[in-house]
Write a protein that holds these residues in place. Structure first.
Motif, PDB file in Angstrom:
ATOM      1  N   CYS A   1       6.910   4.142  -1.810  1.00 14.92           N
ATOM      2  CA  CYS A   1       7.400   3.592  -0.551  1.00 14.92           C
ATOM      3  C   CYS A   1       7.753   4.710   0.423  1.00 14.92           C
ATOM      4  O   CYS A   1       7.920   5.865   0.036  1.00 14.92           O
ATOM      5  CB  CYS A   1       8.619   2.707  -0.794  1.00 14.92           C
ATOM      6  SG  CYS A   1       8.212   1.121  -1.546  1.00 14.92           S
ATOM      7  N   ALA A   2       7.902   4.338   1.687  1.00 11.52           N
ATOM      8  CA  ALA A   2       8.188   5.324   2.721  1.00 11.52           C
ATOM      9  C   ALA A   2       9.517   6.028   2.491  1.00 11.52           C
ATOM     10  O   ALA A   2       9.694   7.166   2.917  1.00 11.52           O
ATOM     11  CB  ALA A   2       8.185   4.638   4.090  1.00 11.52           C
ATOM     12  N   ALA A   3      10.449   5.363   1.806  1.00 10.92           N
ATOM     13  CA  ALA A   3      11.768   5.948   1.573  1.00 10.92           C
ATOM     14  C   ALA A   3      11.785   6.934   0.416  1.00 10.92           C
ATOM     15  O   ALA A   3      12.816   7.546   0.131  1.00 10.92           O
ATOM     16  CB  ALA A   3      12.798   4.853   1.316  1.00 10.92           C
TER      17      ALA A   3
ATOM     18  N   LEU B   1       0.840  -1.190   0.000  1.00  7.81           N
ATOM     19  CA  LEU B   1       0.000   0.000   0.000  1.00  7.81           C
ATOM     20  C   LEU B   1       0.877   1.242   0.000  1.00  7.81           C
ATOM     21  O   LEU B   1       2.088   1.169   0.221  1.00  7.81           O
ATOM     22  CB  LEU B   1      -0.916   0.001   1.225  1.00  7.81           C
ATOM     23  CG  LEU B   1      -1.840  -1.215   1.401  1.00  7.81           C
ATOM     24  CD1 LEU B   1      -2.603  -1.094   2.711  1.00  7.81           C
ATOM     25  CD2 LEU B   1      -2.788  -1.348   0.222  1.00  7.81           C
ATOM     26  N   GLU B   2       0.287   2.397  -0.233  1.00  8.29           N
ATOM     27  CA  GLU B   2       1.035   3.653  -0.187  1.00  8.29           C
ATOM     28  C   GLU B   2       1.740   3.796   1.168  1.00  8.29           C
ATOM     29  O   GLU B   2       1.141   3.561   2.215  1.00  8.29           O
ATOM     30  CB  GLU B   2       0.095   4.835  -0.385  1.00  8.29           C
ATOM     31  CG  GLU B   2      -0.339   5.064  -1.816  1.00  8.29           C
ATOM     32  CD  GLU B   2       0.801   5.586  -2.687  1.00  8.29           C
ATOM     33  OE1 GLU B   2       1.644   6.348  -2.171  1.00  8.29           O
ATOM     34  OE2 GLU B   2       0.844   5.237  -3.877  1.00  8.29           O
TER      35      GLU B   2
ATOM     36  N   MET C   1       4.108  -0.065   7.267  1.00  8.11           N
ATOM     37  CA  MET C   1       3.877   1.256   6.704  1.00  8.11           C
ATOM     38  C   MET C   1       4.317   2.290   7.727  1.00  8.11           C
ATOM     39  O   MET C   1       4.145   2.097   8.926  1.00  8.11           O
ATOM     40  CB  MET C   1       2.394   1.456   6.391  1.00  8.11           C
ATOM     41  CG  MET C   1       1.768   0.378   5.526  1.00  8.11           C
ATOM     42  SD  MET C   1      -0.030   0.581   5.453  1.00  8.11           S
ATOM     43  CE  MET C   1      -0.159   2.152   4.604  1.00  8.11           C
ATOM     44  N   GLN C   2       4.882   3.384   7.265  1.00  9.07           N
ATOM     45  CA  GLN C   2       5.241   4.476   8.160  1.00  9.07           C
ATOM     46  C   GLN C   2       4.287   5.656   8.023  1.00  9.07           C
ATOM     47  O   GLN C   2       4.380   6.627   8.763  1.00  9.07           O
ATOM     48  CB  GLN C   2       6.677   4.930   7.884  1.00  9.07           C
ATOM     49  CG  GLN C   2       7.713   3.887   8.267  1.00  9.07           C
ATOM     50  CD  GLN C   2       9.128   4.360   8.021  1.00  9.07           C
ATOM     51  OE1 GLN C   2       9.348   5.424   7.452  1.00  9.07           O
ATOM     52  NE2 GLN C   2      10.095   3.565   8.437  1.00  9.07           N
TER      53      GLN C   2
ATOM     54  N   PHE D   1      12.074  -2.283   3.007  1.00  5.14           N
ATOM     55  CA  PHE D   1      12.696  -3.490   3.549  1.00  5.14           C
ATOM     56  C   PHE D   1      11.671  -4.602   3.693  1.00  5.14           C
ATOM     57  O   PHE D   1      11.900  -5.743   3.284  1.00  5.14           O
ATOM     58  CB  PHE D   1      13.338  -3.179   4.904  1.00  5.14           C
ATOM     59  CG  PHE D   1      14.012  -4.357   5.554  1.00  5.14           C
ATOM     60  CD1 PHE D   1      15.346  -4.633   5.306  1.00  5.14           C
ATOM     61  CD2 PHE D   1      13.318  -5.182   6.424  1.00  5.14           C
ATOM     62  CE1 PHE D   1      15.974  -5.722   5.904  1.00  5.14           C
ATOM     63  CE2 PHE D   1      13.927  -6.268   7.033  1.00  5.14           C
ATOM     64  CZ  PHE D   1      15.261  -6.538   6.773  1.00  5.14           C
ATOM     65  N   ASP D   2      10.527  -4.272   4.288  1.00  3.34           N
ATOM     66  CA  ASP D   2       9.475  -5.269   4.476  1.00  3.34           C
ATOM     67  C   ASP D   2       8.979  -5.812   3.141  1.00  3.34           C
ATOM     68  O   ASP D   2       8.604  -6.991   3.033  1.00  3.34           O
ATOM     69  CB  ASP D   2       8.302  -4.660   5.239  1.00  3.34           C
ATOM     70  CG  ASP D   2       8.666  -4.252   6.656  1.00  3.34           C
ATOM     71  OD1 ASP D   2       9.771  -4.597   7.101  1.00  3.34           O
ATOM     72  OD2 ASP D   2       7.840  -3.580   7.305  1.00  3.34           O
ATOM     73  N   LEU D   3       8.959  -4.951   2.138  1.00  2.00           N
ATOM     74  CA  LEU D   3       8.488  -5.356   0.816  1.00  2.00           C
ATOM     75  C   LEU D   3       9.359  -6.463   0.230  1.00  2.00           C
ATOM     76  O   LEU D   3       8.867  -7.373  -0.440  1.00  2.00           O
ATOM     77  CB  LEU D   3       8.471  -4.145  -0.115  1.00  2.00           C
ATOM     78  CG  LEU D   3       7.924  -4.333  -1.528  1.00  2.00           C
ATOM     79  CD1 LEU D   3       6.467  -4.760  -1.479  1.00  2.00           C
ATOM     80  CD2 LEU D   3       8.075  -3.041  -2.317  1.00  2.00           C
ATOM     81  N   GLY D   4      10.667  -6.393   0.495  1.00  5.56           N
ATOM     82  CA  GLY D   4      11.575  -7.366  -0.094  1.00  5.56           C
ATOM     83  C   GLY D   4      11.776  -8.631   0.702  1.00  5.56           C
ATOM     84  O   GLY D   4      12.221  -9.651   0.155  1.00  5.56           O
ATOM     85  N   VAL D   5      11.462  -8.605   1.997  1.00  6.67           N
ATOM     86  CA  VAL D   5      11.759  -9.746   2.867  1.00  6.67           C
ATOM     87  C   VAL D   5      11.057 -11.039   2.441  1.00  6.67           C
ATOM     88  O   VAL D   5      11.699 -12.090   2.344  1.00  6.67           O
ATOM     89  CB  VAL D   5      11.429  -9.405   4.334  1.00  6.67           C
ATOM     90  CG1 VAL D   5      11.295 -10.661   5.190  1.00  6.67           C
ATOM     91  CG2 VAL D   5      12.511  -8.515   4.914  1.00  6.67           C
TER      92      VAL D   5
END
Length: 322
Positions: free
Chosen positions: A53-55, A12-13, A79-80, A18-22
Protein backbone atom coordinates in the motif's frame (compact mmCIF):
# COMPACT_ATOMS: atom_id res chain seq x y z
CA UNK A 1 -28.35 -16.58 -8.06
CA UNK A 2 -29.84 -15.19 -4.89
CA UNK A 3 -28.05 -13.88 -1.85
CA UNK A 4 -26.02 -10.75 -1.13
CA UNK A 5 -24.84 -8.61 -4.03
CA UNK A 6 -21.26 -9.60 -4.85
CA UNK A 7 -18.55 -6.89 -4.86
CA UNK A 8 -14.87 -7.33 -5.76
CA UNK A 9 -12.36 -4.63 -4.78
CA UNK A 10 -9.27 -4.72 -6.99
CA UNK A 11 -6.07 -3.70 -5.18
CA UNK A 12 -2.94 -2.83 -7.16
CA UNK A 13 0.57 -1.85 -6.07
CA UNK A 14 0.51 1.55 -4.40
CA UNK A 15 -3.16 1.37 -3.38
CA UNK A 16 -4.42 3.76 -0.71
CA UNK A 17 -5.19 1.90 2.49
CA UNK A 18 -8.20 4.04 3.38
CA UNK A 19 -9.83 3.39 0.01
CA UNK A 20 -9.10 -0.31 0.39
CA UNK A 21 -11.17 -0.52 3.57
CA UNK A 22 -14.09 1.74 2.65
CA UNK A 23 -16.17 -0.65 0.47
CA UNK A 24 -16.14 -3.50 2.98
CA UNK A 25 -16.97 -1.13 5.83
CA UNK A 26 -19.79 0.79 4.16
CA UNK A 27 -21.37 -1.97 2.10
CA UNK A 28 -20.92 -4.34 5.04
CA UNK A 29 -23.09 -2.04 7.13
CA UNK A 30 -26.03 -2.38 4.73
CA UNK A 31 -28.53 -4.86 6.17
CA UNK A 32 -32.13 -5.81 5.46
CA UNK A 33 -34.91 -5.60 8.04
CA UNK A 34 -33.88 -8.97 9.46
CA UNK A 35 -30.28 -7.86 9.89
CA UNK A 36 -29.01 -9.96 7.00
CA UNK A 37 -26.16 -8.51 4.92
CA UNK A 38 -27.12 -7.16 1.51
CA UNK A 39 -23.57 -7.22 0.09
CA UNK A 40 -20.58 -9.51 0.17
CA UNK A 41 -17.23 -7.80 -0.43
CA UNK A 42 -14.03 -9.56 -1.47
CA UNK A 43 -10.66 -7.87 -1.91
CA UNK A 44 -8.48 -9.27 -4.68
CA UNK A 45 -5.22 -8.66 -6.52
CA UNK A 46 -4.42 -9.45 -10.16
CA UNK A 47 -2.48 -12.60 -9.23
CA UNK A 48 -3.75 -13.34 -5.73
CA UNK A 49 -0.45 -12.25 -4.21
CA UNK A 50 0.36 -9.43 -1.78
CA UNK A 51 0.61 -5.76 -2.73
CA UNK A 52 2.29 -2.86 -0.99
CA UNK A 53 0.00 0.00 0.00
CA UNK A 54 0.97 3.64 -0.40
CA UNK A 55 1.48 3.96 3.36
CA UNK A 56 4.28 1.38 3.28
CA UNK A 57 2.63 -1.79 4.56
CA UNK A 58 1.77 -4.95 2.67
CA UNK A 59 -1.67 -6.45 2.18
CA UNK A 60 -2.27 -10.05 1.20
CA UNK A 61 -5.93 -10.48 0.17
CA UNK A 62 -7.58 -13.87 0.18
CA UNK A 63 -8.66 -13.68 -3.47
CA UNK A 64 -7.15 -13.42 -6.93
CA UNK A 65 -8.54 -12.53 -10.37
CA UNK A 66 -11.32 -15.10 -10.08
CA UNK A 67 -13.12 -12.60 -7.82
CA UNK A 68 -13.63 -10.33 -10.83
CA UNK A 69 -15.54 -13.09 -12.62
CA UNK A 70 -17.57 -13.75 -9.46
CA UNK A 71 -18.47 -10.10 -8.86
CA UNK A 72 -21.59 -8.18 -9.79
CA UNK A 73 -19.81 -4.91 -8.96
CA UNK A 74 -16.08 -4.25 -9.35
CA UNK A 75 -14.38 -1.36 -7.54
CA UNK A 76 -10.95 0.04 -8.37
CA UNK A 77 -9.42 2.08 -5.58
CA UNK A 78 -7.13 5.07 -5.27
CA UNK A 79 -3.39 4.90 -5.91
CA UNK A 80 -0.66 7.40 -5.11
CA UNK A 81 1.93 5.70 -7.26
CA UNK A 82 2.12 3.09 -9.99
CA UNK A 83 1.85 3.17 -13.76
CA UNK A 84 -1.88 3.98 -14.14
CA UNK A 85 -1.46 7.22 -12.19
CA UNK A 86 2.05 7.99 -13.39
CA UNK A 87 1.79 7.38 -17.12
CA UNK A 88 -1.65 5.88 -17.78
CA UNK A 89 -0.27 2.40 -18.43
CA UNK A 90 -1.90 -0.75 -17.07
CA UNK A 91 -0.76 -4.37 -17.42
CA UNK A 92 -2.55 -6.02 -20.32
CA UNK A 93 -3.81 -8.94 -18.23
CA UNK A 94 -5.45 -6.47 -15.82
CA UNK A 95 -6.99 -4.59 -18.76
CA UNK A 96 -8.37 -7.85 -20.13
CA UNK A 97 -9.75 -8.88 -16.73
CA UNK A 98 -11.47 -5.52 -16.19
CA UNK A 99 -12.95 -5.43 -19.68
CA UNK A 100 -14.26 -8.96 -19.22
CA UNK A 101 -15.76 -8.01 -15.86
CA UNK A 102 -17.40 -4.92 -17.35
CA UNK A 103 -19.51 -7.17 -19.57
CA UNK A 104 -21.42 -8.46 -16.55
CA UNK A 105 -20.59 -6.19 -13.62
CA UNK A 106 -21.18 -2.61 -12.55
CA UNK A 107 -17.85 -0.76 -12.46
CA UNK A 108 -16.90 1.76 -9.78
CA UNK A 109 -13.81 3.71 -8.78
CA UNK A 110 -12.73 5.60 -5.69
CA UNK A 111 -10.40 8.60 -6.02
CA UNK A 112 -7.54 7.90 -8.46
CA UNK A 113 -8.99 4.45 -9.08
CA UNK A 114 -10.53 6.26 -12.05
CA UNK A 115 -7.06 6.13 -13.66
CA UNK A 116 -7.32 2.32 -13.62
CA UNK A 117 -10.74 2.27 -15.29
CA UNK A 118 -9.58 4.88 -17.80
CA UNK A 119 -6.39 2.95 -18.59
CA UNK A 120 -8.58 -0.08 -19.33
CA UNK A 121 -10.59 2.04 -21.79
CA UNK A 122 -13.77 1.80 -19.74
CA UNK A 123 -14.30 5.56 -19.36
CA UNK A 124 -13.83 6.66 -22.96
CA UNK A 125 -16.63 9.02 -23.96
CA UNK A 126 -18.21 8.84 -20.52
CA UNK A 127 -18.52 11.39 -17.68
CA UNK A 128 -16.27 10.69 -14.70
CA UNK A 129 -14.45 12.32 -11.81
CA UNK A 130 -11.33 11.80 -9.74
CA UNK A 131 -9.37 13.65 -7.08
CA UNK A 132 -9.23 17.33 -8.05
CA UNK A 133 -5.45 17.57 -7.62
CA UNK A 134 -4.93 14.85 -10.27
CA UNK A 135 -7.35 16.39 -12.79
CA UNK A 136 -4.73 18.01 -15.03
CA UNK A 137 -2.74 14.79 -15.30
CA UNK A 138 -5.89 12.77 -15.88
CA UNK A 139 -6.98 15.01 -18.75
CA UNK A 140 -3.53 14.78 -20.32
CA UNK A 141 -3.44 10.98 -20.12
CA UNK A 142 -7.10 10.31 -20.96
CA UNK A 143 -8.44 13.11 -23.19
CA UNK A 144 -11.38 10.99 -24.34
CA UNK A 145 -12.91 10.90 -20.86
CA UNK A 146 -15.46 13.61 -20.00
CA UNK A 147 -13.85 14.58 -16.71
CA UNK A 148 -15.65 16.75 -14.16
CA UNK A 149 -13.20 17.36 -11.28
CA UNK A 150 -15.60 19.60 -9.34
CA UNK A 151 -18.08 16.99 -8.05
CA UNK A 152 -18.03 14.34 -5.34
CA UNK A 153 -19.11 11.49 -7.60
CA UNK A 154 -20.56 10.74 -11.02
CA UNK A 155 -23.24 8.11 -11.61
CA UNK A 156 -23.31 7.11 -15.27
CA UNK A 157 -25.47 4.05 -14.80
CA UNK A 158 -23.22 1.00 -14.99
CA UNK A 159 -20.04 3.04 -14.39
CA UNK A 160 -19.63 5.22 -11.30
CA UNK A 161 -16.62 7.24 -10.20
CA UNK A 162 -15.87 9.25 -7.06
CA UNK A 163 -13.54 12.04 -6.04
CA UNK A 164 -10.72 11.90 -3.53
CA UNK A 165 -10.61 9.69 -0.44
CA UNK A 166 -13.53 10.99 1.63
CA UNK A 167 -15.89 10.87 -1.36
CA UNK A 168 -15.57 7.06 -1.47
CA UNK A 169 -18.12 6.57 1.35
CA UNK A 170 -20.44 9.03 -0.41
CA UNK A 171 -20.39 6.94 -3.57
CA UNK A 172 -20.88 3.68 -1.67
CA UNK A 173 -23.88 5.12 0.19
CA UNK A 174 -25.26 6.44 -3.09
CA UNK A 175 -25.08 2.94 -4.56
CA UNK A 176 -26.79 1.45 -1.49
CA UNK A 177 -29.49 4.11 -1.78
CA UNK A 178 -29.91 3.33 -5.47
CA UNK A 179 -30.03 -0.41 -4.86
CA UNK A 180 -32.17 -0.56 -1.72
CA UNK A 181 -33.59 2.88 -0.96
CA UNK A 182 -32.80 5.67 1.46
CA UNK A 183 -33.84 3.78 4.59
CA UNK A 184 -31.17 1.12 4.18
CA UNK A 185 -28.54 3.71 3.16
CA UNK A 186 -29.33 5.92 6.14
CA UNK A 187 -29.05 3.00 8.55
CA UNK A 188 -25.71 2.03 7.01
CA UNK A 189 -24.49 5.61 7.41
CA UNK A 190 -25.51 5.67 11.05
CA UNK A 191 -23.74 2.38 11.63
CA UNK A 192 -20.57 3.87 10.11
CA UNK A 193 -21.12 7.24 11.85
CA UNK A 194 -20.86 9.18 8.58
CA UNK A 195 -23.11 11.68 6.83
CA UNK A 196 -25.99 9.81 5.17
CA UNK A 197 -26.05 12.00 2.08
CA UNK A 198 -23.82 14.45 0.25
CA UNK A 199 -25.17 15.10 -3.21
CA UNK A 200 -22.91 13.98 -6.06
CA UNK A 201 -23.02 17.43 -7.60
CA UNK A 202 -21.62 19.04 -4.47
CA UNK A 203 -18.24 20.61 -5.03
CA UNK A 204 -15.12 18.79 -3.93
CA UNK A 205 -13.30 20.43 -1.09
CA UNK A 206 -10.80 22.15 -3.34
CA UNK A 207 -8.32 24.38 -1.58
CA UNK A 208 -10.01 27.59 -0.49
CA UNK A 209 -8.93 30.13 2.12
CA UNK A 210 -10.71 29.28 5.37
CA UNK A 211 -11.81 31.92 7.86
CA UNK A 212 -9.52 32.33 10.86
CA UNK A 213 -10.82 30.71 14.06
CA UNK A 214 -11.22 34.15 15.66
CA UNK A 215 -13.58 35.33 12.93
CA UNK A 216 -17.34 35.02 13.24
CA UNK A 217 -18.89 31.99 11.59
CA UNK A 218 -22.15 31.47 9.72
CA UNK A 219 -22.62 28.01 11.24
CA UNK A 220 -25.28 29.06 13.76
CA UNK A 221 -27.24 30.90 11.09
CA UNK A 222 -27.16 27.90 8.81
CA UNK A 223 -28.49 25.73 11.63
CA UNK A 224 -31.17 28.35 12.31
CA UNK A 225 -32.17 28.42 8.64
CA UNK A 226 -32.42 24.62 8.40
CA UNK A 227 -35.30 24.74 10.90
CA UNK A 228 -37.07 27.44 8.85
CA UNK A 229 -36.83 26.18 5.29
CA UNK A 230 -40.58 26.65 4.85
CA UNK A 231 -40.26 30.38 5.48
CA UNK A 232 -39.32 32.95 2.79
CA UNK A 233 -35.86 33.62 4.18
CA UNK A 234 -34.10 36.63 2.71
CA UNK A 235 -30.40 37.39 2.55
CA UNK A 236 -30.92 40.37 4.85
CA UNK A 237 -32.67 38.19 7.44
CA UNK A 238 -29.83 35.68 7.37
CA UNK A 239 -27.22 38.43 7.72
CA UNK A 240 -29.13 40.02 10.60
CA UNK A 241 -29.31 36.68 12.43
CA UNK A 242 -25.53 36.33 12.03
CA UNK A 243 -25.13 39.96 13.19
CA UNK A 244 -23.16 40.85 10.09
CA UNK A 245 -23.59 43.18 7.18
CA UNK A 246 -25.00 41.57 4.03
CA UNK A 247 -21.66 41.97 2.30
CA UNK A 248 -19.63 40.42 5.13
CA UNK A 249 -22.14 37.61 5.64
CA UNK A 250 -22.16 36.73 1.92
CA UNK A 251 -18.36 36.66 1.79
CA UNK A 252 -17.95 34.51 4.91
CA UNK A 253 -20.79 32.21 3.91
CA UNK A 254 -19.10 31.46 0.59
CA UNK A 255 -15.73 30.96 2.31
CA UNK A 256 -17.25 28.38 4.67
CA UNK A 257 -19.59 26.51 2.29
CA UNK A 258 -18.29 27.16 -1.21
CA UNK A 259 -21.76 28.46 -2.18
CA UNK A 260 -23.71 31.67 -2.03
CA UNK A 261 -26.49 31.82 0.61
CA UNK A 262 -29.09 31.55 -2.14
CA UNK A 263 -27.51 28.49 -3.69
CA UNK A 264 -27.16 26.88 -0.29
CA UNK A 265 -30.84 27.49 0.54
CA UNK A 266 -32.00 25.95 -2.73
CA UNK A 267 -29.74 22.95 -2.13
CA UNK A 268 -31.10 22.42 1.39
CA UNK A 269 -34.69 22.82 0.23
CA UNK A 270 -34.20 20.24 -2.52
CA UNK A 271 -32.68 17.85 0.02
CA UNK A 272 -35.71 18.42 2.28
CA UNK A 273 -37.99 17.68 -0.66
CA UNK A 274 -36.13 14.44 -1.30
CA UNK A 275 -36.56 13.29 2.28
CA UNK A 276 -40.26 14.12 2.26
CA UNK A 277 -40.79 12.32 -1.06
CA UNK A 278 -38.94 9.27 0.21
CA UNK A 279 -40.39 9.08 3.72
CA UNK A 280 -43.94 10.51 3.53
CA UNK A 281 -47.10 10.33 1.43
CA UNK A 282 -47.61 14.09 1.48
CA UNK A 283 -48.89 15.54 -1.82
CA UNK A 284 -46.45 17.60 -3.82
CA UNK A 285 -48.12 20.94 -3.07
CA UNK A 286 -47.78 20.37 0.69
CA UNK A 287 -44.15 19.33 0.27
CA UNK A 288 -43.52 22.50 -1.75
CA UNK A 289 -44.91 24.59 1.11
CA UNK A 290 -42.92 22.78 3.79
CA UNK A 291 -39.68 23.07 1.80
CA UNK A 292 -40.11 26.76 1.05
CA UNK A 293 -40.70 26.51 -2.70
CA UNK A 294 -44.23 27.91 -2.37
CA UNK A 295 -45.86 26.12 -5.30
CA UNK A 296 -45.75 22.64 -6.77
CA UNK A 297 -44.64 24.16 -10.08
CA UNK A 298 -41.62 25.80 -8.43
CA UNK A 299 -40.73 22.55 -6.66
CA UNK A 300 -40.91 20.61 -9.93
CA UNK A 301 -38.71 23.16 -11.66
CA UNK A 302 -36.00 23.01 -8.99
CA UNK A 303 -36.11 19.23 -8.64
CA UNK A 304 -35.84 18.73 -12.38
CA UNK A 305 -32.98 21.23 -12.61
CA UNK A 306 -31.13 19.50 -9.79
CA UNK A 307 -31.89 15.81 -10.43
CA UNK A 308 -33.44 15.69 -13.89
CA UNK A 309 -36.64 13.98 -12.66
CA UNK A 310 -40.17 14.90 -11.66
CA UNK A 311 -41.32 14.45 -8.02
CA UNK A 312 -43.58 11.54 -8.95
CA UNK A 313 -40.74 9.72 -10.73
CA UNK A 314 -38.36 10.29 -7.84
CA UNK A 315 -40.87 9.00 -5.29
CA UNK A 316 -41.73 6.00 -7.45
CA UNK A 317 -38.06 5.09 -7.82
CA UNK A 318 -37.35 5.06 -4.10
CA UNK A 319 -40.60 3.39 -3.13
CA UNK A 320 -39.92 0.56 -5.60
CA UNK A 321 -36.27 0.36 -4.43
CA UNK A 322 -37.36 0.08 -0.79
Amino acid sequence: MTGPHRIAVLALEGSVGFDLGVPAQVFGAARDEDGEPLYEVRVCTPDGGPIRCAAGYRVHPEHGPEALDWAQTVITIGMQQGSPVKDGVLDQHVIDALRKAARHARMMSICTGAFVLAAAGLLDGRPATTHWSYARRFRRLFPRVLLDPDVLFVDDGDVLTSAGVGAGPDLCLHVIRRDHGSGVANRAARRCVIAPWRDGGQSQFIERPLPAPTEASTTATREWALHRLGEPLTLRELAEHARMSVRTFTRRFREETGMSPGQWLVHQRVEHVRRLLEDTDLPVDQIATRAGFGTAASLRQHLRARLGVAPSAYRRTFRSAG
